[in-house]
Design an enzyme around this catalytic site. Structure first.
Site, PDB file in Angstrom:
ATOM      1  N   ASP A 217      83.640  45.562  -5.188  1.00 22.75           N
ATOM      2  CA  ASP A 217      84.020  45.769  -6.584  1.00 22.75           C
ATOM      3  C   ASP A 217      85.500  45.392  -6.684  1.00 22.75           C
ATOM      4  O   ASP A 217      86.377  46.150  -6.263  1.00 22.75           O
ATOM      5  CB  ASP A 217      83.784  47.239  -6.965  1.00 22.75           C
ATOM      6  CG  ASP A 217      84.365  47.582  -8.327  1.00 22.75           C
ATOM      7  OD1 ASP A 217      84.962  46.694  -8.971  1.00 22.75           O
ATOM      8  OD2 ASP A 217      84.226  48.757  -8.741  1.00 22.75           O
ATOM      9  N   LYS A 243      90.432  42.905 -17.558  1.00 24.41           N
ATOM     10  CA  LYS A 243      91.501  43.475 -16.720  1.00 24.41           C
ATOM     11  C   LYS A 243      92.353  42.357 -16.114  1.00 24.41           C
ATOM     12  O   LYS A 243      93.372  42.608 -15.497  1.00 24.41           O
ATOM     13  CB  LYS A 243      90.900  44.334 -15.605  1.00 24.41           C
ATOM     14  CG  LYS A 243      90.169  45.585 -16.134  1.00 24.41           C
ATOM     15  CD  LYS A 243      89.641  46.425 -14.991  1.00 24.41           C
ATOM     16  CE  LYS A 243      88.547  47.377 -15.407  1.00 24.41           C
ATOM     17  NZ  LYS A 243      89.015  48.555 -16.134  1.00 24.41           N
ATOM     18  N   CYS A 381      86.838  57.662 -14.708  1.00 23.84           N
ATOM     19  CA  CYS A 381      85.493  57.240 -14.276  1.00 23.84           C
ATOM     20  C   CYS A 381      85.359  57.307 -12.755  1.00 23.84           C
ATOM     21  O   CYS A 381      84.686  56.451 -12.152  1.00 23.84           O
ATOM     22  CB  CYS A 381      85.150  55.836 -14.772  1.00 23.84           C
ATOM     23  SG  CYS A 381      85.010  55.734 -16.545  1.00 23.84           S
TER      24      CYS A 381
HETATM   25  C1  LIG Z   1      87.383  49.849  -9.805  1.00 15.80           C
HETATM   26  C2  LIG Z   1      86.594  49.573 -11.053  1.00 15.80           C
HETATM   27  N1  LIG Z   1      85.353  49.111 -10.951  1.00 15.80           N
HETATM   28  C3  LIG Z   1      84.610  48.830 -12.034  1.00 15.80           C
HETATM   29  C4  LIG Z   1      85.105  49.024 -13.298  1.00 15.80           C
HETATM   30  C5  LIG Z   1      84.238  48.721 -14.464  1.00 15.80           C
HETATM   31  O1  LIG Z   1      84.752  47.678 -15.204  1.00 15.80           O
HETATM   32  P1  LIG Z   1      84.088  47.290 -16.614  1.00 15.80           P
HETATM   33  O2  LIG Z   1      84.036  48.558 -17.420  1.00 15.80           O
HETATM   34  O3  LIG Z   1      85.023  46.287 -17.174  1.00 15.80           O
HETATM   35  O4  LIG Z   1      82.739  46.752 -16.318  1.00 15.80           O
HETATM   36  C6  LIG Z   1      86.401  49.519 -13.447  1.00 15.80           C
HETATM   37  C7  LIG Z   1      86.942  49.796 -14.790  1.00 15.80           C
HETATM   38  O5  LIG Z   1      87.864  50.557 -14.957  1.00 15.80           O
HETATM   39  C8  LIG Z   1      87.164  49.793 -12.299  1.00 15.80           C
HETATM   40  O6  LIG Z   1      88.412  50.257 -12.397  1.00 15.80           O
END
Ligand SMILES: Cc1ncc(COP(=O)(O)O)c(C=O)c1O
Length: 423
Positions: A217, A243, A381
């Site tokens: 990820d 991001k 999250c």
């Molecule tokens: C480490 C990480 N993984 C996944 C995501 C998910 O990203 P998205 O909501 O743009 O799909 C985030 C979002 O904050 C994140 O910080």
């Protein structure tokens, strides 16, 4: 131009190179010029989403002004223009990640959708009841829940790599968790809650020694550092465009071609087929097999512009500048009595999570907002990370290459104000 904004960053070999002119860079981001509650905006919520340079905004606008058309299907001028720009952006992403072929770049809505795609397509095909899937204790919910859902669907077991009190993964525990039942590893490159940069190459190597594929990820990594998927040898790598200074609603799943070839489509619909009859459908080749329906064409083209913009500045220069800014902010924050920094790993990128004795993170966020400073307060999250540190929430300042030491100073002054009000 204020001289204080200029920082000389070393190049790859440690030699000083042209200074990183942050003031000039800030001029590329129109949103940063505004006032919030009568104060200059200090945007320190970059881990949630980052701001867009003018060139990205212009590229998306220009697409709708002059190119708007559906891709891949038309023979007319506009459609060919849009298709060229769309596929050109795919080639840019492939170069950005050093993928060996643009076929390995799948456009998705974001990191979340990329991970869900792998869980459902790869997971449902190649992982069976009784198998184990390994994630880490510092994952964002988007790299937890899709695997939990898969486990419930197929009867597999989710296992978790722990981390220490600095927020560093325990690799000896990881080694112990790898066994003949482990069929997949999914780990975050950079933690959004702690800022830890995980030793992802080593994590991948350890899994590969046992023939286990690895998904990374990369949502919080790509905005801060150069990523080379061939060097990492990861099997899948997911990130979000928003991001990475690109538009919302677009993201990338990189996957090794042989794995993607072996996986069934995630969704059915237009574009992902080569022929359809009521008896049988033949699927399209990569990458289209995984791109059902009309894609976010403007988003893809905008993401391509963001990648061009970043490449011009240079990821190595960005990493070096942010490293210095993070060290400066960490030092300043550490001197404030009552502050506890959550996430003190040796290798960190861009994230400062903290709590203040007796003051709720949301109160910190609210007072900072009155000062024009945007940070995030909450569980980010990553509820299991909060549980690990025994806190309900943290305040999180997250940096980008357009942030300055002066903005960090403003943050520190505002935190003193919070203490005055609540202390
Ligand atoms: C480490 C990480 N993984 C996944 C995501 C998910 O990203 P998205 O909501 O743009 O799909 C985030 C979002 O904050 C994140 O910080």
């Amino acid at each position: 131009m204020r001289a204080a904004h200029k920082i000389t960053v070393p190049d790859t070999w440690g030699r000083p190179q042209a200074s990183f002119d942050v003031e000039r860079i800030r001029n590329d981001f129109p949103i940063l010029k505004q006032q919030v509650h009568g104060k200059p905006l200090v945007y320190l919520d970059n881990a949630a989403t980052s701001q867009k340079p003018q060139v990205v905004i212009d590229t998306v606008t220009q697409y709708y002004l002059a190119q708007n058309s559906n891709v891949h299907r038309g023979v007319h001028f506009l459609s060919e223009q849009a298709t060229q720009a769309f596929e050109g952006a795919r080639a840019k992403v492939a170069r950005f990640l050093n993928a060996s072929n643009a076929r390995e770049v799948i456009f998705v809505r974001g990191a979340t959708e990329g991970i869900n795609l792998v869980a459902q397509s790869y997971g449902r095909t190649f992982i069976k009841a009784g198998d184990e899937i390994l994630i880490s204790a510092m994952e964002h919910h988007s790299n937890i829940v899709p695997w939990q859902m898969l486990c419930e669907q197929i009867g597999a077991r989710l296992r978790v790599i722990p981390f220490n009190y600095d927020g560093e993964l325990l690799l000896d525990e990881y080694e112990k968790l790898l066994n003949e039942r482990t069929k997949f590893v999914a780990v975050v490159h950079v933690s959004n809650a702690l800022g830890t940069i995980n030793p992802i190459k080593q994590i991948i190597e350890m899994a590969h020694r046992r023939g286990i594929p690895v998904l990374v990820d990369g949502a919080q990594a790509v905005p801060h550092m150069r990523v080379d998927v061939q060097d990492l040898d990861c099997d899948f790598y997911a990130f979000s465009g928003h991001k990475l200074f690109g538009p919302t609603g677009i993201g990338v799943l990189y996957g090794k071609a042989d794995l993607l070839e072996a996986m069934p489509p995630y969704q059915g619909g237009g574009d992902m087929i080569s022929a359809v009859t009521f008896e049988k459908t033949h699927y399209n080749t990569l990458p289209y097999k995984f791109e059902a329906g009309t894609p976010d064409i403007a988003g893809v083209i905008g993401l391509g512009a963001a990648i061009d913009y970043l490449s011009e500045i240079g990821l190595d220069a960005i990493t070096a500048y942010e490293h210095e800014l993070l060290a400066y902010a960490t030092d300043a924050l550490s001197t404030i009595k009552g502050v506890r920094i959550i996430g003190t790993a040796r290798e960190k990128a861009g994230v400062l999570s903290f709590v203040l004795d007796g003051i709720h993170a949301h109160d910190i966020g609210t007072i900072l907002d009155h000062e024009g400073i945007a940070i995030r307060a909450g569980h980010h999250c990553a509820m299991p990370v909060m549980q690990r540190f025994g806190v309900p929430a943290t305040a999180r300042a997250s940096l980008a290459f357009y942030n300055t030491k002066e903005e960090v100073d403003a943050l520190i002054r505002a935190i003193h104000k919070v203490i005055e009000v609540f202390g």
